[in-house]
Write a protein that holds these residues in place. Sequence first.
Motif, mmCIF file in Angstrom:
data_model
loop_
_atom_site.group_PDB
_atom_site.id
_atom_site.type_symbol
_atom_site.label_atom_id
_atom_site.label_comp_id
_atom_site.label_asym_id
_atom_site.label_seq_id
_atom_site.Cartn_x
_atom_site.Cartn_y
_atom_site.Cartn_z
ATOM 1 N N LEU A 107 16.324 4.797 6.839
ATOM 2 C CA LEU A 107 16.421 3.591 6.008
ATOM 3 C C LEU A 107 15.119 2.794 6.072
ATOM 4 N N TYR A 108 14.586 2.480 4.893
ATOM 5 C CA TYR A 108 13.356 1.697 4.779
ATOM 6 C C TYR A 108 13.575 0.519 3.833
ATOM 7 N N THR A 109 12.622 -0.401 3.875
ATOM 8 C CA THR A 109 12.626 -1.519 2.928
ATOM 9 C C THR A 109 11.256 -1.626 2.272
ATOM 10 N N ASN A 110 11.226 -2.309 1.138
ATOM 11 C CA ASN A 110 9.965 -2.570 0.449
ATOM 12 C C ASN A 110 10.161 -3.876 -0.326
ATOM 13 N N ALA A 111 9.265 -4.842 -0.141
ATOM 14 C CA ALA A 111 9.485 -6.172 -0.718
ATOM 15 C C ALA A 111 8.273 -6.655 -1.522
ATOM 16 N N GLY A 154 -1.100 4.324 9.193
ATOM 17 C CA GLY A 154 0.261 4.863 9.169
ATOM 18 C C GLY A 154 0.603 5.551 7.862
ATOM 19 N N PHE A 155 1.891 5.615 7.591
ATOM 20 C CA PHE A 155 2.438 6.306 6.420
ATOM 21 C C PHE A 155 1.938 5.637 5.140
ATOM 22 N N GLY A 156 1.319 6.412 4.238
ATOM 23 C CA GLY A 156 0.842 5.834 2.981
ATOM 24 C C GLY A 156 -0.492 5.138 3.093
ATOM 25 N N TRP A 210 -1.650 1.239 -2.213
ATOM 26 C CA TRP A 210 -1.111 -0.114 -2.385
ATOM 27 C C TRP A 210 0.400 -0.019 -2.506
ATOM 28 N N ASN A 211 1.101 -0.995 -1.936
ATOM 29 C CA ASN A 211 2.558 -0.963 -1.957
ATOM 30 C C ASN A 211 3.091 -2.372 -1.718
ATOM 31 N N GLY A 212 4.404 -2.513 -1.867
ATOM 32 C CA GLY A 212 5.046 -3.728 -1.380
ATOM 33 C C GLY A 212 5.033 -3.695 0.137
ATOM 34 N N PHE A 213 5.605 -4.735 0.762
ATOM 35 C CA PHE A 213 5.599 -4.840 2.221
ATOM 36 C C PHE A 213 6.942 -4.356 2.747
ATOM 37 N N GLY A 214 6.902 -3.536 3.777
ATOM 38 C CA GLY A 214 8.179 -3.040 4.284
ATOM 39 C C GLY A 214 7.992 -2.026 5.376
ATOM 40 N N GLY A 215 9.110 -1.485 5.796
ATOM 41 C CA GLY A 215 9.077 -0.477 6.856
ATOM 42 C C GLY A 215 10.490 -0.055 7.195
ATOM 43 N N LYS A 216 10.627 0.473 8.393
ATOM 44 C CA LYS A 216 11.921 1.003 8.832
ATOM 45 C C LYS A 216 12.915 -0.111 9.142
ATOM 46 N N VAL A 217 14.169 0.153 8.830
ATOM 47 C CA VAL A 217 15.257 -0.725 9.262
ATOM 48 C C VAL A 217 15.568 -0.371 10.719
ATOM 49 N N GLU A 219 5.806 -9.842 9.170
ATOM 50 C CA GLU A 219 4.864 -9.104 10.029
ATOM 51 C C GLU A 219 3.635 -8.616 9.262
ATOM 52 N N GLU A 220 3.830 -8.183 8.021
ATOM 53 C CA GLU A 220 2.745 -7.515 7.298
ATOM 54 C C GLU A 220 1.943 -8.434 6.390
ATOM 55 N N ALA A 221 2.566 -9.561 5.933
ATOM 56 C CA ALA A 221 1.842 -10.456 5.025
ATOM 57 C C ALA A 221 1.815 -11.895 5.521
ATOM 58 N N PHE A 252 15.748 6.851 -3.466
ATOM 59 C CA PHE A 252 16.147 7.929 -2.557
ATOM 60 C C PHE A 252 15.123 9.049 -2.718
ATOM 61 N N PHE A 253 14.460 9.379 -1.619
ATOM 62 C CA PHE A 253 13.415 10.399 -1.658
ATOM 63 C C PHE A 253 13.790 11.588 -0.795
ATOM 64 N N VAL A 254 13.487 12.770 -1.308
ATOM 65 C CA VAL A 254 13.670 14.012 -0.575
ATOM 66 C C VAL A 254 12.291 14.665 -0.494
ATOM 67 N N ALA A 261 3.518 7.905 -6.571
ATOM 68 C CA ALA A 261 3.705 8.326 -7.967
ATOM 69 C C ALA A 261 4.988 7.787 -8.587
ATOM 70 N N ASP A 262 5.985 7.478 -7.758
ATOM 71 C CA ASP A 262 7.246 6.984 -8.310
ATOM 72 C C ASP A 262 7.145 5.542 -8.827
ATOM 73 N N ASP A 263 6.164 4.789 -8.320
ATOM 74 C CA ASP A 263 6.151 3.343 -8.557
ATOM 75 C C ASP A 263 6.089 2.965 -10.039
ATOM 76 N N GLU A 264 5.321 3.742 -10.829
ATOM 77 C CA GLU A 264 5.160 3.352 -12.229
ATOM 78 C C GLU A 264 6.476 3.426 -13.004
ATOM 79 N N PHE A 265 7.444 4.175 -12.470
ATOM 80 C CA PHE A 265 8.716 4.318 -13.185
ATOM 81 C C PHE A 265 9.665 3.160 -12.921
ATOM 82 N N TRP A 266 9.663 2.645 -11.677
ATOM 83 C CA TRP A 266 10.650 1.597 -11.385
ATOM 84 C C TRP A 266 10.059 0.190 -11.344
ATOM 85 N N MET A 267 8.737 0.057 -11.178
ATOM 86 C CA MET A 267 8.181 -1.307 -11.142
ATOM 87 C C MET A 267 8.465 -2.087 -12.423
HETATM 88 P P1 6OG Z 1 6.013 1.989 7.479
HETATM 89 O O1 6OG Z 1 5.465 3.343 7.728
HETATM 90 O O2 6OG Z 1 4.938 1.014 7.049
HETATM 91 O O3 6OG Z 1 6.989 2.101 6.205
HETATM 92 N N1 6OG Z 1 7.530 4.026 1.084
HETATM 93 C C1 6OG Z 1 7.382 4.211 -0.228
HETATM 94 N N2 6OG Z 1 7.185 3.317 -1.178
HETATM 95 C C2 6OG Z 1 7.076 3.795 -2.426
HETATM 96 N N3 6OG Z 1 6.856 2.916 -3.410
HETATM 97 N N4 6OG Z 1 7.148 5.093 -2.761
HETATM 98 C C3 6OG Z 1 7.332 6.003 -1.817
HETATM 99 O O4 6OG Z 1 7.364 7.260 -2.256
HETATM 100 C C4 6OG Z 1 7.481 5.602 -0.478
HETATM 101 N N5 6OG Z 1 7.693 6.190 0.725
HETATM 102 C C5 6OG Z 1 7.712 5.231 1.655
HETATM 103 C C6 6OG Z 1 8.659 2.318 2.528
HETATM 104 C C7 6OG Z 1 6.627 2.809 5.039
HETATM 105 C C8 6OG Z 1 6.693 1.929 3.826
HETATM 106 O O5 6OG Z 1 6.386 2.743 2.683
HETATM 107 C C9 6OG Z 1 7.461 2.713 1.754
HETATM 108 C C10 6OG Z 1 8.058 1.344 3.530
HETATM 109 O O6 6OG Z 1 7.909 0.069 2.911
HETATM 110 C C11 6OG Z 1 7.458 8.378 -1.447
HETATM 111 O O7 6OG Z 1 6.879 1.460 8.568
#
Ligand code: 6OG
Length: 200
Positions: free
Chosen positions: A9-13, A30-32, A36-43, A59-61, A74-76, A162-168
């Motif tokens: 479970l993750y969040t993005n704000a 770290g991951f990504g 550029w992304n919203g702010f978030g991480g693991k629950v 924490e991030e902003a 939901f990502f696989v 790549a998914d962002d342009e579809f749901w933003m």
């Molecule tokens: P930390 O590693 O910083 O959490 N995240 C994604 N966001 C988007 N838009 N697309 C994806 O496509 C993503 N996969 C992960 C969730 C990782 C942060 O990155 C987001 C979290 O906010 C695959 O703890």
Amino acid sequence: WVAYKKVKLYTNAFVILNDAKVLLGYKKRGFGTGLWNGFGGKVDPGETPLQAAVRELEEEAGIEAPLEHCGVLFFVVDGADAAFHIDIFRADEYTGTVSETDEMRPEWFSVQKELLPLTNPQTTADHDHDHAANPQATEEEGPEPETEGLPLPDIPLKQMWADDEFWMPLMFSRRFFVGRADFDADDKMLKWWFAAAPAS
Ligand code: 6OG
């Protein structure tokens, strides 16, 4: 069929001011990293996704915001032992001072017209036409979008997942969305679908 052992479970704000500008963070580690992304991480265990989203934004902003749940992803990923569930949150305001952290470099971007809305794309010419066809819509109506500090850069879609342009665009249009994307082991998006409720 793939039977996943677990879902992570993750969040993005996102903070979106006056429907005109959105705060994104450049991921420094770290991951990504490099995106550029919203702010978030693991629950964390014992936390609700909303609590995690509020914590991660702080924490991030360095800011607090009245976040609202606005979509689910939901990502696989090929070869991964878990699937990813990401709750997306948005807020129209914030308190505190936006600050760079070890993990993220925050920056404001302009919400481009062409992202708004996905299901009803309007060119600038179409927009002018609509406006002309509706004499009731005067320039005086409604609050002016915030222009201080503009022009801002456009949302850097090429440096985002790549998914962002579809749901933003759905998020900017206040349409609750759900989406699924399947990635290969190199993070290439192979298949996807997105669906949205009417604007709230
Ligand atoms: P930390 O590693 O910083 O959490 N995240 C994604 N966001 C988007 N838009 N697309 C994806 O496509 C993503 N996969 C992960 C969730 C990782 C942060 O990155 C987001 C979290 O906010 C695959 O703890």
